[in-house]
Design a protein around this motif. Structure first.
Motif, short mmCIF file in Angstrom:
data_model
loop_
_atom_site.label_atom_id
_atom_site.label_comp_id
_atom_site.label_asym_id
_atom_site.label_seq_id
_atom_site.Cartn_x
_atom_site.Cartn_y
_atom_site.Cartn_z
N TRP A 162 51.59 -12.79 -19.68
CA TRP A 162 50.03 -11.91 -20.01
C TRP A 162 49.94 -13.63 -19.90
O TRP A 162 49.57 -14.61 -19.89
CB TRP A 162 50.20 -11.94 -22.43
CG TRP A 162 50.65 -10.22 -22.23
CD1 TRP A 162 51.83 -9.68 -21.45
CD2 TRP A 162 50.78 -9.74 -23.04
NE1 TRP A 162 51.95 -8.27 -21.32
CE2 TRP A 162 51.84 -8.28 -22.97
CE3 TRP A 162 49.97 -10.66 -24.36
CZ2 TRP A 162 51.86 -7.72 -23.48
CZ3 TRP A 162 50.66 -9.20 -25.95
CH2 TRP A 162 51.13 -8.43 -25.52
N GLY A 163 47.65 -13.45 -19.70
CA GLY A 163 47.05 -14.61 -19.66
C GLY A 163 46.72 -14.87 -21.50
O GLY A 163 47.71 -14.70 -22.81
N LEU A 164 46.40 -16.03 -21.50
CA LEU A 164 46.35 -16.48 -22.82
C LEU A 164 45.18 -16.38 -23.61
O LEU A 164 45.92 -15.91 -25.24
CB LEU A 164 45.11 -18.20 -22.23
CG LEU A 164 45.18 -18.81 -23.63
CD1 LEU A 164 46.49 -19.80 -24.23
CD2 LEU A 164 44.51 -20.12 -23.36
N ALA A 165 43.53 -14.87 -23.00
CA ALA A 165 43.56 -14.90 -24.02
C ALA A 165 44.25 -13.65 -24.56
O ALA A 165 44.44 -13.00 -26.68
CB ALA A 165 42.22 -13.65 -23.72
N ALA A 166 44.95 -11.98 -24.62
CA ALA A 166 45.61 -11.79 -25.08
C ALA A 166 47.03 -12.48 -25.57
O ALA A 166 46.96 -11.07 -26.59
CB ALA A 166 46.54 -10.77 -23.24
N ARG A 167 47.80 -13.27 -24.78
CA ARG A 167 48.34 -14.67 -25.93
C ARG A 167 48.10 -13.82 -27.59
O ARG A 167 48.55 -14.00 -28.73
CB ARG A 167 49.33 -14.42 -25.56
CG ARG A 167 50.55 -14.14 -24.43
CD ARG A 167 51.08 -15.73 -23.62
NE ARG A 167 50.64 -16.55 -24.16
CZ ARG A 167 50.49 -16.93 -22.66
NH1 ARG A 167 50.53 -15.93 -21.44
NH2 ARG A 167 49.88 -18.30 -21.89
N ALA A 168 47.08 -15.00 -27.29
CA ALA A 168 46.51 -15.49 -28.75
C ALA A 168 46.17 -14.09 -29.28
O ALA A 168 45.85 -14.06 -31.02
CB ALA A 168 45.22 -15.64 -28.39
N LYS A 169 45.30 -12.85 -29.27
CA LYS A 169 45.09 -11.68 -30.16
C LYS A 169 46.21 -11.10 -30.49
O LYS A 169 46.05 -10.79 -31.13
CB LYS A 169 44.24 -10.95 -28.39
CG LYS A 169 42.91 -11.35 -28.56
CD LYS A 169 42.40 -10.38 -27.56
CE LYS A 169 40.96 -10.14 -27.14
NZ LYS A 169 40.38 -9.83 -26.19
#
Length: 296
Positions: A162-169
């Motif tokens: 996953w991308g950083l934003a998706a993992r962070a959310k």
């Protein structure tokens, strides 16, 4: 081209496998910071990403990798190092934090992780029921540790690539959920301070002993998929820390029985819940930081 000292620093990212709590992230940060020429180390428990700046990647990174893997964690480079500047170099798809090398995540290893997730989440739910039956706040707090470990492992398993934003959310939602559970335990424990209720020590101790066995089983499942003595040591350390929490509940049950007082149960509950809330806050803090980084 500017040849100043700051321009010589390179940014490097690693995906860190094996972290399941904020103290793990702190250990990894400390190990990396101990290497000369390395600065601005940040490890996110939310995205499982370590970011650092290094003056000489060829000379410094092997030492960083050795220091962290000796603790028992798996490191995978996210991308080649780049100069730290005001510009951002992104891949064509806009997601420059995908992990190129996950050869160690074999199908057998994934199955083992799923078993660990099911053991942790499954027994966490069972232990919540046990805490209700026994009237034990310490048992209730210990169940959060199982749920927290299980959810962090679950996120790490499904978020590969996953991308950083998706993992962070995803991590932010997880952190908020865990914090709500933690505050719920603190609130119910405070209530028990004013409304005395002595837990059933036999049930309390029995569920805690089963929790100890579940943690040992989780370690046994993972050991065949760990590489080298350092990683074997990590499995032992993680299991030992969880087992200490389980045995603390057993000790609280014995003390409740010996003293004929609910206070040992309440004290252990507050201690475990406080550690749990600290981990939840670390997840939320790191997730928000990752989201800001992704937006920038």
């Amino acid at each position: 081209m500017v040849m100043g000292a700051s321009a010589a620093m390179k940014e490097v990212r690693y995906h860190v496998t094996g972290m399941d709590c904020s103290s793990c992230a702190a250990k990894v940060e400390k190990a990396a910071r101990g290497i000369a020429g390395v600065q601005d180390v940040k490890v996110s428990i939310a995205s499982q990403i370590m970011t650092l700046e290094v003056d000489d990647p060829v000379a410094r990174l092997p030492a960083v990798e050795s220091a962290v893997t000796e603790l028992g964690y798996q490191l995978d480079r996210v991308k080649a190092p780049k100069a730290v500047s005001g510009e951002h170099d992104h891949d064509e798809d806009g997601d420059d934090d995908r992990i190129p090398d996950l050869s160690h995540v074999t199908p057998a290893y994934k199955r083992a992780l799923w078993i660990v997730v099911l053991l942790n989440v499954g027994y966490g739910i069972i232990e919540i029921g046990g805490s209700i039956l026994s009237g034990s706040q310490a048992l209730q707090a210990d169940s959060l540790d199982f749920l927290g470990d299980g959810l962090i492992s679950f996120l790490g398993l499904i978020a590969v690539g996953w991308g950083l934003a998706a993992r962070a959310k995803a991590a932010l939602i997880q952190g908020i959920f865990l914090a709500v559970l933690g505050f719920g335990v603190v609130g119910s424990t405070i209530y028990r301070v004013f409304v005395e209720h002595e837990p059933q020590t036999l049930l309390m101790g029995s569920f805690a002993l089963v929790a100890f066995v579940v943690n040992v089983l989780a370690a046994v499942v993972l050991i065949p998929h760990r590489k080298g003595d350092a990683n074997m040591r990590a499995v032992w350390l993680f299991s030992r820390n969880d087992a200490i929490g389980n045995l603390a509940v057993v000790l609280a049950a014995v003390m409740v029985w010996a003293l004929n007082s609910p206070w040992p149960d309440l004290i252990v509950a507050f201690a475990v819940a406080a550690l749990f809330l600290q981990s939840a806050w670390s997840i939320i803090r790191d997730a928000r930081s990752d989201l800001r980084q992704a937006k920038s």
